[in-house]
Design a protein around this motif. Structure first.
Motif, PDB file in Angstrom:
ATOM      1  N   GLU A   1       6.413   9.323   5.871  1.00 53.03           N
ATOM      2  CA  GLU A   1       5.653   9.902   6.981  1.00 53.03           C
ATOM      3  C   GLU A   1       4.184   9.508   6.887  1.00 53.03           C
ATOM      4  N   SER A   2       3.644   9.493   5.668  1.00 56.03           N
ATOM      5  CA  SER A   2       2.228   9.166   5.495  1.00 56.03           C
ATOM      6  C   SER A   2       1.973   7.666   5.579  1.00 56.03           C
ATOM      7  N   ARG A   3       3.034   6.857   5.442  1.00 55.66           N
ATOM      8  CA  ARG A   3       2.866   5.397   5.441  1.00 55.66           C
ATOM      9  C   ARG A   3       3.249   4.737   6.752  1.00 55.66           C
ATOM     10  N   LYS A   4       3.869   5.487   7.654  1.00 52.81           N
ATOM     11  CA  LYS A   4       4.476   4.849   8.816  1.00 52.81           C
ATOM     12  C   LYS A   4       3.481   4.220   9.779  1.00 52.81           C
ATOM     13  N   LYS A   5       2.210   4.631   9.717  1.00 54.10           N
ATOM     14  CA  LYS A   5       1.212   4.067  10.622  1.00 54.10           C
ATOM     15  C   LYS A   5       0.461   2.885  10.022  1.00 54.10           C
ATOM     16  N   LEU A   6       0.827   2.494   8.824  1.00 57.21           N
ATOM     17  CA  LEU A   6       0.180   1.330   8.219  1.00 57.21           C
ATOM     18  C   LEU A   6       0.427   0.084   9.065  1.00 57.21           C
TER      19      LEU A   6
ATOM     20  N   LEU B   1      -0.047  -4.358   9.506  1.00 57.82           N
ATOM     21  CA  LEU B   1      -0.029  -5.570   8.697  1.00 57.82           C
ATOM     22  C   LEU B   1      -1.392  -5.794   8.055  1.00 57.82           C
ATOM     23  N   ASP B   2      -2.461  -5.493   8.770  1.00 54.03           N
ATOM     24  CA  ASP B   2      -3.809  -5.603   8.202  1.00 54.03           C
ATOM     25  C   ASP B   2      -3.947  -4.759   6.943  1.00 54.03           C
ATOM     26  N   ASP B   3      -3.381  -3.551   6.969  1.00 50.74           N
ATOM     27  CA  ASP B   3      -3.455  -2.671   5.799  1.00 50.74           C
ATOM     28  C   ASP B   3      -2.753  -3.295   4.600  1.00 50.74           C
ATOM     29  N   TYR B   4      -1.605  -3.909   4.841  1.00 47.34           N
ATOM     30  CA  TYR B   4      -0.874  -4.578   3.760  1.00 47.34           C
ATOM     31  C   TYR B   4      -1.701  -5.725   3.196  1.00 47.34           C
ATOM     32  N   VAL B   5      -2.240  -6.559   4.082  1.00 38.59           N
ATOM     33  CA  VAL B   5      -3.000  -7.724   3.628  1.00 38.59           C
ATOM     34  C   VAL B   5      -4.258  -7.297   2.876  1.00 38.59           C
ATOM     35  N   THR B   6      -4.946  -6.290   3.390  1.00 40.70           N
ATOM     36  CA  THR B   6      -6.154  -5.788   2.733  1.00 40.70           C
ATOM     37  C   THR B   6      -5.844  -5.274   1.337  1.00 40.70           C
TER      38      THR B   6
ATOM     39  N   GLU C   1       9.450   0.077   4.726  1.00 42.70           N
ATOM     40  CA  GLU C   1       8.123  -0.413   5.093  1.00 42.70           C
ATOM     41  C   GLU C   1       7.685   0.200   6.431  1.00 42.70           C
ATOM     42  N   ALA C   2       6.387   0.124   6.694  1.00 39.04           N
ATOM     43  CA  ALA C   2       5.869   0.526   8.004  1.00 39.04           C
ATOM     44  C   ALA C   2       6.371  -0.444   9.068  1.00 39.04           C
ATOM     45  N   ILE C   3       6.676   0.067  10.244  1.00 40.19           N
ATOM     46  CA  ILE C   3       7.234  -0.761  11.308  1.00 40.19           C
ATOM     47  C   ILE C   3       6.298  -1.902  11.684  1.00 40.19           C
TER      48      ILE C   3
ATOM     49  N   PRO D   1       0.788  -1.243   0.000  1.00 37.87           N
ATOM     50  CA  PRO D   1       0.000   0.000   0.000  1.00 37.87           C
ATOM     51  C   PRO D   1       0.817   1.288   0.000  1.00 37.87           C
ATOM     52  N   ARG D   2       0.280   2.269  -0.724  1.00 36.99           N
ATOM     53  CA  ARG D   2       0.728   3.665  -0.697  1.00 36.99           C
ATOM     54  C   ARG D   2       2.217   3.794  -1.004  1.00 36.99           C
ATOM     55  N   ARG D   3       2.665   3.027  -1.985  1.00 35.65           N
ATOM     56  CA  ARG D   3       4.086   2.962  -2.317  1.00 35.65           C
ATOM     57  C   ARG D   3       4.633   4.300  -2.802  1.00 35.65           C
ATOM     58  N   GLN D   4       3.791   5.121  -3.428  1.00 39.62           N
ATOM     59  CA  GLN D   4       4.253   6.388  -3.972  1.00 39.62           C
ATOM     60  C   GLN D   4       4.162   7.537  -2.967  1.00 39.62           C
TER      61      GLN D   4
END
Length: 243
Positions: free
Chosen positions: A50-55, A57-62, A167-169, A43-46
């Protein structure tokens, strides 16, 4: 999302990349592959880190599930590399009715209730956890070069370093609670891997208990250093899984 157009009655491959890597890393493997395929993106690769850091594992799988659901073939085999093994286990659990097999390529396979970090030896786990909290999830260039690129060309190494996306932590720390897939499974062990040592991969093999284990004499990125060898293993799996 990269999709091969083709015959939809065939079982397809869903490719899940390791940490920091673009989905196009699989391009040389899928070139000439006689099966439909999806090179899934995260998700949100582009967007900015800062905008991706709160993603989570659920967000990735979804995000991956959405791509799979929009794709043609009903049944598919997951091909998961490194960190993608954790995402693959969740995807396998949540799309079990469509799952035809699972292939782990030097992949992290935690025990039920574990996380990516949980598979690492304790000292390394503590060190990496501390480093991620302080400087984030992008390793220094020297670490990428040594861990990921040991058997790659200078051009390939430059592409990996320049294209590495932190990646997000939480994709490393969130725990998964899923049973192992009951479909045919294969672990591809990378005997020259400096990122996931052969002994650590043996632990992953023990956690997965696959029907088959195959070895490639490569480092951590066989899809670049030996794409023909990896493609042959995938095709062999399709034959074995159907017999």
């Amino acid at each position: 999302m990269s999709i091969q157009e083709g015959t939809q009655e065939k079982i397809g491959f869903v490719f899940l990349s390791g940490a920091g890597l673009d989905s196009r890393i699989w391009s040389k493997v899928v070139d000439g592959l006689d099966y439909p395929y999806l090179m899934a993106t995260y998700p949100r690769r582009q967007d900015s880190m800062e905008s991706r850091k709160k993603l989570s594992l659920d967000d990735y799988v979804t995000h991956v599930k959405r791509q799979v659901d929009e794709w043609g073939p009903r049944r598919f085999v997951i091909v998961a590399h490194s960190l993608g093994g954790v995402i693959g286990l969740r995807l396998a659990s949540e799309r079990n009715d469509r799952l035809a097999g699972c292939i782990s390529v030097g992949a992290a396979i935690p025990k039920n209730g574990g996380s990516f970090l949980s598979v690492l030896p304790f000292p390394q786990r503590m060190l990496i956890s501390t480093i991620m909290r302080i400087i984030g999830t992008k390793p220094p260039e020297s670490a990428i070069r040594a861990g990921l690129c040991g058997d790659l060309s200078a051009e390939q190494t430059t592409e990996i370093i320049n294209g590495f996306t932190p990646e997000a932590i939480r994709v490393y720390t969130d725990r998964i609670k899923v049973s192992l897939p009951t479909v045919p499974t294969l672990y591809v062990k990378l005997t020259q891997d400096k990122e996931f040592s052969p002994s650590l991969q043996n632990k992953m093999i023990s956690n997965l208990s696959p029907q088959w284990v195959r070895s490639l004499d490569t480092g951590h990125l066989p899809m670049l250093s030996d794409p023909d060898g990896l493609r042959a293993i995938l095709e062999e799996f399709m034959i074995n899984a159907r017999s």
